[in-house]
Design a protein around this motif. Structure first.
Motif, short mmCIF file in Angstrom:
data_model
loop_
_atom_site.label_atom_id
_atom_site.label_comp_id
_atom_site.label_asym_id
_atom_site.label_seq_id
_atom_site.Cartn_x
_atom_site.Cartn_y
_atom_site.Cartn_z
N PRO A 1 0.83 -1.21 0.00
CA PRO A 1 0.00 0.00 0.00
C PRO A 1 0.86 1.25 0.00
O PRO A 1 2.00 1.25 0.49
N VAL A 2 0.31 2.33 -0.54
CA VAL A 2 1.05 3.58 -0.72
C VAL A 2 0.32 4.71 0.00
O VAL A 2 -0.90 4.83 -0.10
N ALA A 3 1.09 5.54 0.71
CA ALA A 3 0.50 6.67 1.45
C ALA A 3 1.32 7.92 1.24
O ALA A 3 2.56 7.87 1.08
N ILE A 4 0.66 9.05 1.25
CA ILE A 4 1.29 10.37 1.36
C ILE A 4 0.99 10.90 2.75
O ILE A 4 -0.18 10.95 3.15
N VAL A 5 2.03 11.27 3.48
CA VAL A 5 1.87 11.83 4.83
C VAL A 5 2.56 13.18 4.85
O VAL A 5 3.78 13.26 4.67
N THR A 6 1.80 14.24 5.08
CA THR A 6 2.41 15.57 5.13
C THR A 6 2.80 15.93 6.57
O THR A 6 2.28 15.38 7.53
N GLY A 7 3.75 16.84 6.68
CA GLY A 7 4.20 17.27 7.99
C GLY A 7 4.85 16.14 8.77
O GLY A 7 4.56 15.94 9.95
N ALA A 8 5.77 15.41 8.11
CA ALA A 8 6.27 14.17 8.70
C ALA A 8 7.67 14.29 9.30
O ALA A 8 8.29 13.27 9.60
N ALA B 1 4.45 8.01 10.23
CA ALA B 1 5.21 7.57 9.07
C ALA B 1 6.12 6.40 9.44
O ALA B 1 6.25 5.43 8.67
N ARG B 2 6.76 6.48 10.58
CA ARG B 2 7.63 5.38 11.01
C ARG B 2 6.86 4.09 11.19
O ARG B 2 7.32 3.01 10.80
N GLU B 3 5.68 4.18 11.77
CA GLU B 3 4.89 2.97 12.01
C GLU B 3 4.36 2.38 10.71
O GLU B 3 4.36 1.16 10.52
N LEU B 4 3.89 3.24 9.80
CA LEU B 4 3.41 2.74 8.52
C LEU B 4 4.55 2.08 7.74
O LEU B 4 4.37 1.02 7.13
N ALA C 1 7.17 0.64 9.01
CA ALA C 1 7.46 -0.64 9.67
C ALA C 1 6.44 -1.70 9.29
O ALA C 1 6.75 -2.91 9.30
N ARG C 2 5.24 -1.26 8.92
CA ARG C 2 4.19 -2.22 8.52
C ARG C 2 4.28 -2.59 7.04
O ARG C 2 3.46 -3.35 6.55
N GLY C 3 5.25 -2.02 6.34
CA GLY C 3 5.44 -2.38 4.95
C GLY C 3 4.82 -1.45 3.94
O GLY C 3 4.77 -1.76 2.75
N TRP C 4 4.37 -0.28 4.39
CA TRP C 4 3.81 0.69 3.46
C TRP C 4 4.93 1.38 2.68
O TRP C 4 6.03 1.60 3.19
N GLN C 5 4.62 1.76 1.45
CA GLN C 5 5.47 2.66 0.68
C GLN C 5 4.97 4.08 0.93
O GLN C 5 3.77 4.34 0.80
N LEU C 6 5.87 4.98 1.29
CA LEU C 6 5.45 6.32 1.72
C LEU C 6 6.10 7.42 0.90
O LEU C 6 7.25 7.29 0.45
N LYS D 1 15.07 15.21 6.20
CA LYS D 1 16.10 14.33 5.66
C LYS D 1 16.82 13.56 6.77
O LYS D 1 17.31 12.46 6.56
N ALA D 2 16.86 14.16 7.97
CA ALA D 2 17.54 13.51 9.09
C ALA D 2 16.67 12.48 9.79
O ALA D 2 17.18 11.64 10.54
N ALA D 3 15.38 12.52 9.55
CA ALA D 3 14.47 11.59 10.22
C ALA D 3 14.71 10.17 9.72
O ALA D 3 15.01 9.95 8.54
N GLU D 4 14.55 9.22 10.62
CA GLU D 4 14.74 7.81 10.28
C GLU D 4 13.38 7.16 10.11
O GLU D 4 12.68 6.87 11.07
N PHE D 5 13.00 6.94 8.85
CA PHE D 5 11.68 6.41 8.56
C PHE D 5 11.67 4.91 8.33
O PHE D 5 10.66 4.25 8.50
N GLY D 6 12.77 4.36 7.88
CA GLY D 6 12.77 2.97 7.48
C GLY D 6 12.75 2.86 5.97
O GLY D 6 12.92 3.86 5.25
#
Length: 216
Positions: free
Chosen positions: A2-9, A18-21, A23-28, A39-44
């Protein structure tokens, strides 16, 4: 996938979600005005980072054009307005207009762009709301009324697009930079971390109840 757009992340609730999605296998696809923090955030894995401001039409178009499939749009990016929070009698009208541009116009514009993709898969829209949208708190007339307007957009869109799930989600008070800015100089350490609220939204995504306004 599944694919999601998350603003303000780049921080707060958007980052935790965003991190949890991820981890669940979403494409973000994620964005935020703070390019370095984003850019410094660790999303997975499987996360595309596109810095920018949702009030910029070109940036909104870039977000939607970056995906060929879209299952979920989360309008999380928002502005608080002046801090300390002014009374309505003293609210600078230019700041009031800017607040509505960020919290109402930009989410609607992004929803309009995303609808052709979302309707293909009976997708989901989450517009992050606030208890200030339904409760009258002194000083919260600007932010609260903008979130009330976003709630109304969510409700009407749900009627107009019955194949979609459209949620106005109120996460409640959280320990975020925005909430701290609303209470300058005060200790807000008793508020929950955003990560503790994310499971409530994930339940909505998993269970897909009818469109509406939901709290954590």
């Amino acid at each position: 996938m599944p694919v999601a757009i998350v603003t303000g992340a780049s921080k707060g609730f958007g980052l935790a979600l965003a991190r949890e999605l991820s981890a669940r296998g979403w494409q973000l696809v994620v964005d935020a005005r703070g390019a370095e923090a984003l850019k410094a955030a660790e999303f997975g894995p499987s996360v595309t980072v596109i810095p920018g401001d949702v009030t910029d039409p070109g940036h909104r178009l870039e977000l939607v054009n970056s995906v060929s499939q879209l299952d979920l749009l989360v309008n999380n990016a928002s502005a608080l307005g002046p801090s300390p929070l002014p009374a309505l009698a003293d609210y600078p009208l230019e700041a009031f207009s800017d607040l509505y541009e960020a919290n109402v116009v930009a989410p609607l514009a992004l929803m309009q762009l995303a609808l052709p993709l979302l309707t293909k898969v009976d997708g989901t829209i989450v517009n992050v709301s606030s208890d200030a949208a339904v409760e009258a708190y002194e000083g919260w007339g600007g932010y609260g009324s903008s979130k009330a307007a976003l709630d109304r957009l969510s409700a009407v869109l749900a009627v107009e697009q019955p194949s979609l799930r459209v949620y106005a989600f109120d996460p409640g008070d959280m320990r975020t930079e925005m909430h701290q800015a609303a209470f300058p100089g005060e200790d807000i350490s008793d508020r929950p971390e955003p990560s503790t609220v994310v499971p409530s939204l994930l339940r909505l995504l998993d269970e897909r109840p009818p469109s509406g306004r939901y709290t954590k």
